[in-house]
Design a protein around this motif. Sequence first.
Motif, PDB file in Angstrom:
ATOM      1  N   VAL A  41       3.314 -17.227 -16.743  1.00 33.45           N
ATOM      2  CA  VAL A  41       5.174 -16.486 -17.044  1.00 33.45           C
ATOM      3  C   VAL A  41       4.658 -15.439 -17.657  1.00 33.45           C
ATOM      4  CG1 VAL A  41       7.142 -16.431 -18.105  1.00 33.45           C
ATOM      5  CG2 VAL A  41       6.078 -18.678 -16.921  1.00 33.45           C
ATOM      6  N   LEU A  42       4.990 -14.406 -17.196  1.00 35.59           N
ATOM      7  CA  LEU A  42       4.622 -12.953 -17.031  1.00 35.59           C
ATOM      8  C   LEU A  42       6.286 -12.183 -17.829  1.00 35.59           C
ATOM      9  CD1 LEU A  42       2.259 -11.636 -14.554  1.00 35.59           C
ATOM     10  CD2 LEU A  42       1.650 -11.841 -16.722  1.00 35.59           C
ATOM     11  N   GLY A  43       5.832 -11.584 -18.917  1.00 38.26           N
ATOM     12  CA  GLY A  43       7.599 -10.564 -19.370  1.00 38.26           C
ATOM     13  C   GLY A  43       7.628  -9.199 -18.499  1.00 38.26           C
ATOM     14  N   LEU A  44       8.415  -9.082 -18.351  1.00 38.18           N
ATOM     15  CA  LEU A  44       8.251  -7.692 -17.357  1.00 38.18           C
ATOM     16  C   LEU A  44       9.439  -6.491 -17.465  1.00 38.18           C
ATOM     17  CD1 LEU A  44       6.989  -8.909 -14.059  1.00 38.18           C
ATOM     18  CD2 LEU A  44       5.634  -7.823 -15.244  1.00 38.18           C
ATOM     19  N   PRO A  45       9.412  -5.511 -17.373  1.00 39.47           N
ATOM     20  CA  PRO A  45      10.715  -4.881 -17.143  1.00 39.47           C
ATOM     21  C   PRO A  45      12.056  -5.247 -16.566  1.00 39.47           C
ATOM     22  CG  PRO A  45       9.569  -3.324 -18.251  1.00 39.47           C
ATOM     23  CD  PRO A  45       8.907  -5.467 -17.441  1.00 39.47           C
ATOM     24  N   ALA A  46      12.639  -4.913 -16.964  1.00 40.83           N
ATOM     25  CA  ALA A  46      14.231  -5.463 -16.133  1.00 40.83           C
ATOM     26  C   ALA A  46      14.349  -3.812 -15.148  1.00 40.83           C
ATOM     27  CB  ALA A  46      15.604  -5.710 -16.759  1.00 40.83           C
ATOM     28  N   GLY A  47      15.152  -3.966 -14.227  1.00 41.00           N
ATOM     29  CA  GLY A  47      15.530  -2.859 -12.883  1.00 41.00           C
ATOM     30  C   GLY A  47      14.996  -2.322 -11.845  1.00 41.00           C
ATOM     31  N   ARG A  48      14.136  -3.263 -11.733  1.00 39.39           N
ATOM     32  CA  ARG A  48      13.167  -2.145 -11.154  1.00 39.39           C
ATOM     33  C   ARG A  48      12.777  -3.550  -9.728  1.00 39.39           C
ATOM     34  NH1 ARG A  48       8.406  -0.123 -15.505  1.00 39.39           N
ATOM     35  NH2 ARG A  48      11.102   0.362 -16.163  1.00 39.39           N
ATOM     36  N   GLY A  49      11.694  -2.865  -9.146  1.00 38.81           N
ATOM     37  CA  GLY A  49      10.878  -3.826  -8.218  1.00 38.81           C
ATOM     38  C   GLY A  49       9.696  -3.564  -8.351  1.00 38.81           C
ATOM     39  N   LYS A  60      14.521 -13.398 -28.436  1.00 39.83           N
ATOM     40  CA  LYS A  60      15.092 -12.399 -27.097  1.00 39.83           C
ATOM     41  C   LYS A  60      15.389 -11.089 -27.026  1.00 39.83           C
ATOM     42  CE  LYS A  60      19.045 -15.539 -27.226  1.00 39.83           C
ATOM     43  NZ  LYS A  60      20.855 -15.351 -28.043  1.00 39.83           N
ATOM     44  N   SER A  61      15.430 -10.623 -25.719  1.00 35.58           N
ATOM     45  CA  SER A  61      15.310  -8.658 -25.251  1.00 35.58           C
ATOM     46  C   SER A  61      15.178  -8.397 -24.312  1.00 35.58           C
ATOM     47  CB  SER A  61      12.692  -9.136 -25.472  1.00 35.58           C
ATOM     48  OG  SER A  61      12.906  -9.705 -24.126  1.00 35.58           O
ATOM     49  N   GLY A  62      15.277  -7.351 -23.144  1.00 37.25           N
ATOM     50  CA  GLY A  62      15.893  -7.097 -22.942  1.00 37.25           C
ATOM     51  C   GLY A  62      15.168  -7.526 -21.341  1.00 37.25           C
ATOM     52  N   LEU A  63      13.861  -7.606 -21.394  1.00 42.58           N
ATOM     53  CA  LEU A  63      12.696  -8.082 -20.310  1.00 42.58           C
ATOM     54  C   LEU A  63      12.822  -9.662 -19.269  1.00 42.58           C
ATOM     55  CD1 LEU A  63       9.331  -8.348 -22.014  1.00 42.58           C
ATOM     56  CD2 LEU A  63      10.745  -7.074 -21.065  1.00 42.58           C
ATOM     57  N   GLY A  64      13.159  -9.291 -17.991  1.00 45.63           N
ATOM     58  CA  GLY A  64      13.108 -10.198 -17.103  1.00 45.63           C
ATOM     59  C   GLY A  64      11.613 -11.071 -17.091  1.00 45.63           C
ATOM     60  N   TYR A  65      11.257 -12.597 -16.118  1.00 42.93           N
ATOM     61  CA  TYR A  65      10.379 -12.701 -16.312  1.00 42.93           C
ATOM     62  C   TYR A  65       9.362 -13.738 -14.929  1.00 42.93           C
ATOM     63  CZ  TYR A  65      11.235 -13.290 -21.371  1.00 42.93           C
ATOM     64  OH  TYR A  65      11.996 -12.608 -21.976  1.00 42.93           O
ATOM     65  N   ALA A  79       9.696  -2.474 -25.960  1.00 43.99           N
ATOM     66  CA  ALA A  79      11.331  -1.293 -26.586  1.00 43.99           C
ATOM     67  C   ALA A  79      11.652  -2.387 -25.967  1.00 43.99           C
ATOM     68  CB  ALA A  79      11.149   0.165 -26.053  1.00 43.99           C
ATOM     69  N   PRO A  80      12.170  -3.486 -24.838  1.00 48.09           N
ATOM     70  CA  PRO A  80      13.075  -3.909 -25.055  1.00 48.09           C
ATOM     71  C   PRO A  80      13.290  -5.259 -25.547  1.00 48.09           C
ATOM     72  CG  PRO A  80      11.553  -3.584 -22.922  1.00 48.09           C
ATOM     73  CD  PRO A  80      11.251  -2.852 -24.196  1.00 48.09           C
ATOM     74  N   GLN A  81      11.914  -5.451 -26.923  1.00 44.01           N
ATOM     75  CA  GLN A  81      11.659  -6.368 -27.620  1.00 44.01           C
ATOM     76  C   GLN A  81      11.993  -5.985 -28.903  1.00 44.01           C
ATOM     77  OE1 GLN A  81       8.378  -8.970 -25.995  1.00 44.01           O
ATOM     78  NE2 GLN A  81       7.551  -6.973 -25.253  1.00 44.01           N
ATOM     79  N   SER A  82      12.065  -4.442 -28.961  1.00 38.85           N
ATOM     80  CA  SER A  82      12.460  -3.760 -30.257  1.00 38.85           C
ATOM     81  C   SER A  82      13.745  -3.731 -30.799  1.00 38.85           C
ATOM     82  CB  SER A  82      11.302  -2.870 -30.507  1.00 38.85           C
ATOM     83  OG  SER A  82      10.050  -3.299 -30.501  1.00 38.85           O
ATOM     84  N   ARG A 125       6.976  -8.826  -2.048  1.00 37.55           N
ATOM     85  CA  ARG A 125       7.690  -8.318  -3.114  1.00 37.55           C
ATOM     86  C   ARG A 125       8.775  -8.887  -3.306  1.00 37.55           C
ATOM     87  NH1 ARG A 125      10.315  -2.746  -1.460  1.00 37.55           N
ATOM     88  NH2 ARG A 125      11.699  -2.787  -3.749  1.00 37.55           N
ATOM     89  N   PHE A 126       9.130  -8.173  -4.888  1.00 39.91           N
ATOM     90  CA  PHE A 126      10.191  -8.846  -5.683  1.00 39.91           C
ATOM     91  C   PHE A 126      10.782  -8.180  -6.818  1.00 39.91           C
ATOM     92  CE2 PHE A 126       6.646  -9.424  -8.372  1.00 39.91           C
ATOM     93  CZ  PHE A 126       6.775  -9.472 -10.298  1.00 39.91           C
ATOM     94  N   THR A 127      12.327  -8.069  -7.150  1.00 41.66           N
ATOM     95  CA  THR A 127      12.386  -7.905  -8.260  1.00 41.66           C
ATOM     96  C   THR A 127      13.260  -8.291  -9.552  1.00 41.66           C
ATOM     97  OG1 THR A 127      13.605  -6.310  -6.281  1.00 41.66           O
ATOM     98  CG2 THR A 127      15.117  -6.464  -8.156  1.00 41.66           C
ATOM     99  N   VAL A 128      12.701  -8.194 -10.120  1.00 49.87           N
ATOM    100  CA  VAL A 128      14.037  -8.394 -11.885  1.00 49.87           C
ATOM    101  C   VAL A 128      15.058  -7.556 -11.570  1.00 49.87           C
ATOM    102  CG1 VAL A 128      13.464  -8.604 -14.062  1.00 49.87           C
ATOM    103  CG2 VAL A 128      11.250  -8.800 -12.438  1.00 49.87           C
ATOM    104  N   ALA A 129      16.286  -7.630 -11.369  1.00 55.66           N
ATOM    105  CA  ALA A 129      17.594  -6.904 -12.495  1.00 55.66           C
ATOM    106  C   ALA A 129      18.282  -6.684 -13.184  1.00 55.66           C
ATOM    107  CB  ALA A 129      18.687  -7.370 -10.557  1.00 55.66           C
ATOM    108  N   GLN A 130      17.865  -7.759 -14.062  1.00 55.68           N
ATOM    109  CA  GLN A 130      18.297  -7.304 -15.255  1.00 55.68           C
ATOM    110  C   GLN A 130      17.337  -8.826 -15.959  1.00 55.68           C
ATOM    111  OE1 GLN A 130      22.021  -9.729 -15.122  1.00 55.68           O
ATOM    112  NE2 GLN A 130      21.563 -11.432 -14.327  1.00 55.68           N
ATOM    113  N   GLY A 131      17.658  -8.393 -17.012  1.00 56.89           N
ATOM    114  CA  GLY A 131      17.014  -8.783 -18.342  1.00 56.89           C
ATOM    115  C   GLY A 131      17.289 -10.202 -18.398  1.00 56.89           C
TER     116      GLY A 131
END
Length: 426
Positions: A339-347, A301-306, A69-72, A358-364
Amino acid sequence: MHLSYRLLASHCVMLLLGAGWILPGSARAEDPQRTSYTLIVANNASLDPKQADLRYADDDGARYYELLAPQSQQAVLLSVLDAETQERHPGLAARTRPPTRAALLEALQGLNARMAADKAAGRIPVLYFIFTGHGQRGAAGEGSVSLLDGPFSRTDLYKQVIAPSTAGLLHLIVDACDSYFFVNSRGALPVGPALGAAVTQHLAARELERYPHVGVVLSTSKAQESHEWSAISAGVFSHQVRSALAGAADVNADGRVEYSELMAFIASASQGVEDVRGRLDIFARPPLLDRSAPLSDLAQKSGLGYLLIPEGQGGRMWVEDTRGVRLAEFHKERERALVLGLPAGRGYYLRTPGQEARFTVAQGREVVDAGGLSWTALSVASRGALEDAFRDHLFSVAFGPRFYSGYVASTGAAPVTLYPGPDLSP
């Protein structure tokens, strides 16, 4: 000295920060003419009273949705999420519709209208059509998949999905029993050591060839037990496909995952599993129109973090979020970066069989370097014989240029261009 995978990874980070993806001898940024759309049908229910309902088809649908969904431009999920899945994915149920024929056709109509407008504007729309659930083959040999209100047959697939599609490219991903017969004509599935070649020859004379813009990725496993894994609450095949699409199959670090890379990645992931209940029969074929068409492209471009896992870190790894959802799994060679694309806004947790970080991807577009993470001890519980087979042997074979080169040489798949690692000669 040749460009190393560490340098390729640094180019990757430049892309992710918006500078554009630079490769040896060329420059490739995102393609502004490409647009992506996603339709996911995920149904646990069986239409056959003798066939048990699935447990995790809805989980697979939810995870495909969160990745794509973040890529669509638009993503549609048709599913009835059970209570456990709704708890893991809060708020998602409100964005779903039941997997019925009427809902499917309505979704296709809306997506086709948007893709037709894209084509008129000079863009290339790409559609991901994904089904996860029950499949079956009728007495006449025609395959179908189970919707909530009845079967959706191979004839339906061609007449109502493929033929009227306005997509420039259509990626069809099916995780269901007998999915081969859902896409291909009646007749016996070829068996024996030359399965891949036989399937390819069988396909060449069938209707799929009339649609050169369509690529297919199919699981042909027949046993429910073999393709659902309770330890991760997901189907094994769909888990492998999502791991590949997230970037784990990107063998040459160009940010794209092509069909040959996905096929080789799944082959390596399953190679160590000796328990026959855990073996999958996989078939994939890229669109004849463009055999190098990417199934995934992190340059868009997408809403994913990396998450960047640098050269020097290797072995079997997986990424889970703080909800306990496992998003990607792989066996990384130490000599290459990933490199992995991961949904943003979560730990998240990056885990190995003995440690976790442990790590966090706060934003795309945010990039997290795994080389700087702090690791702590991890304990893993056993869940039984088949669970042990998956836990100990799935992803036990390292995936990288060496495995990939051997795989494409043995299958004849269209290869990607591999870039040299570091020159270690004196």
